[in-house]
Design an enzyme around this catalytic site. Structure first.
Site, PDB file in Angstrom:
ATOM      1  N   ILE A  50      40.207  27.510  43.052  1.00 28.31           N
ATOM      2  CA  ILE A  50      39.992  26.576  44.163  1.00 28.31           C
ATOM      3  C   ILE A  50      38.486  26.497  44.408  1.00 28.31           C
ATOM      4  O   ILE A  50      37.862  27.518  44.749  1.00 28.31           O
ATOM      5  CB  ILE A  50      40.722  27.039  45.446  1.00 28.31           C
ATOM      6  CG1 ILE A  50      42.230  27.169  45.186  1.00 28.31           C
ATOM      7  CG2 ILE A  50      40.458  26.052  46.583  1.00 28.31           C
ATOM      8  CD1 ILE A  50      43.037  27.677  46.375  1.00 28.31           C
ATOM      9  N   GLU A  62      42.478  34.026  38.773  1.00 28.84           N
ATOM     10  CA  GLU A  62      42.991  35.397  38.651  1.00 28.84           C
ATOM     11  C   GLU A  62      42.976  36.114  39.991  1.00 28.84           C
ATOM     12  O   GLU A  62      43.927  36.799  40.369  1.00 28.84           O
ATOM     13  CB  GLU A  62      42.161  36.213  37.646  1.00 28.84           C
ATOM     14  CG  GLU A  62      42.137  35.656  36.252  1.00 28.84           C
ATOM     15  CD  GLU A  62      40.970  34.704  36.014  1.00 28.84           C
ATOM     16  OE1 GLU A  62      40.727  33.817  36.862  1.00 28.84           O
ATOM     17  OE2 GLU A  62      40.315  34.837  34.983  1.00 28.84           O
ATOM     18  N   CYS A  93      36.472  36.450  34.335  1.00 27.32           N
ATOM     19  CA  CYS A  93      35.056  36.726  34.623  1.00 27.32           C
ATOM     20  C   CYS A  93      34.896  38.166  35.120  1.00 27.32           C
ATOM     21  O   CYS A  93      35.877  38.842  35.449  1.00 27.32           O
ATOM     22  CB  CYS A  93      34.528  35.739  35.654  1.00 27.32           C
ATOM     23  SG  CYS A  93      35.071  36.102  37.332  1.00 27.32           S
ATOM     24  N   CYS A  96      36.452  39.064  38.608  1.00 26.25           N
ATOM     25  CA  CYS A  96      37.913  39.222  38.569  1.00 26.25           C
ATOM     26  C   CYS A  96      38.297  40.531  37.887  1.00 26.25           C
ATOM     27  O   CYS A  96      39.249  41.199  38.294  1.00 26.25           O
ATOM     28  CB  CYS A  96      38.549  38.036  37.853  1.00 26.25           C
ATOM     29  SG  CYS A  96      38.470  36.517  38.830  1.00 26.25           S
TER      30      CYS A  96
HETATM   31  N1  THU Z   1      37.160  30.399  36.791  1.00 26.33           N
HETATM   32  C1  THU Z   1      38.359  31.006  36.932  1.00 26.33           C
HETATM   33  O1  THU Z   1      39.258  30.538  37.637  1.00 26.33           O
HETATM   34  N2  THU Z   1      38.548  32.182  36.270  1.00 26.33           N
HETATM   35  C2  THU Z   1      37.624  32.794  35.491  1.00 26.33           C
HETATM   36  O2  THU Z   1      37.852  33.893  34.992  1.00 26.33           O
HETATM   37  C3  THU Z   1      36.349  32.131  35.248  1.00 26.33           C
HETATM   38  C4  THU Z   1      36.076  30.898  36.004  1.00 26.33           C
HETATM   39  C5  THU Z   1      36.936  29.133  37.526  1.00 26.33           C
HETATM   40  C6  THU Z   1      35.934  29.214  38.640  1.00 26.33           C
HETATM   41  C7  THU Z   1      35.463  27.781  38.734  1.00 26.33           C
HETATM   42  O3  THU Z   1      36.345  27.080  39.577  1.00 26.33           O
HETATM   43  C8  THU Z   1      35.608  27.240  37.329  1.00 26.33           C
HETATM   44  O4  THU Z   1      36.470  28.147  36.651  1.00 26.33           O
HETATM   45  C9  THU Z   1      34.311  27.089  36.579  1.00 26.33           C
HETATM   46  O5  THU Z   1      33.608  28.264  36.559  1.00 26.33           O
END
Ligand code: THU
Length: 144
Positions: A50, A62, A93, A96
């Site tokens: 989000i 995550e 990332c 997370c």
């Molecule tokens: N994002 C995730 O949802 N999970 C990850 O492990 C890496 C990045 C999302 C965050 C942001 O909304 C978009 O991906 C671009 O970075």
């Protein structure tokens, strides 16, 4: 905290992560991510990223899946699936990974793509040196 995960559970996790990705709110990056976490009693909780116009307030799929599960009363997590791309395998990332470590340092990660292909990996492999309170020693500078 390891637990044998069945093939059926992996398939369910992947399906829920793909479905969760549909709900992703990513108007700024265009990068939609879906996740799903398997907790005690074989319950599965989905999450998606989000974003916010104040970019740093955005939150990953995550963490949303884990927080969703926790808010619903779960606090033992065995496996987490993450998906974002047709053919590539998503990897969580660093932030997370640290949040996952809080709940289960050996969490099983199901890195999957939209074709439902997947790779299994332990969180301990992706985050070998987490931040831990126990890593700090107390020092004291003696007064002269
Ligand atoms: N994002 C995730 O949802 N999970 C990850 O492990 C890496 C990045 C999302 C965050 C942001 O909304 C978009 O991906 C671009 O970075």
């Amino acid at each position: 905290m390891l637990k044998p995960i069945t093939n059926a559970e992996i398939q369910l996790l992947i399906a829920q992560a793909i479905q969760a990705r549909e709900q992703a709110y990513a108007p700024y990056s265009g990068f939609k991510v879906g996740s799903a976490v398997l907790s005690e009693n074989a319950k599965i909780y989905p999450g998606h990223n989000i974003e916010n116009v104040s970019y740093s307030l955005s939150i990953c799929a995550e963490r949303n899946a884990l927080y969703h599960a926790h808010i619903c009363g779960a606090n033992t997590f065995y496996a987490l699936a993450v998906v974002y791309h047709e053919t590539e395998f998503a990897k969580p990332c660093g932030s997370c990974r640290q949040v996952m470590h809080e709940f289960n340092p050996e969490l099983l990660l199901v890195l999957c793509n939209l074709r439902k292909e997947y790779r299994l990996l332990s969180l301990s492999k992706l985050l070998p040196e987490p931040f831990e309170k126990s890593q700090f020693q107390t020092h004291k500078i003696e007064a002269k």
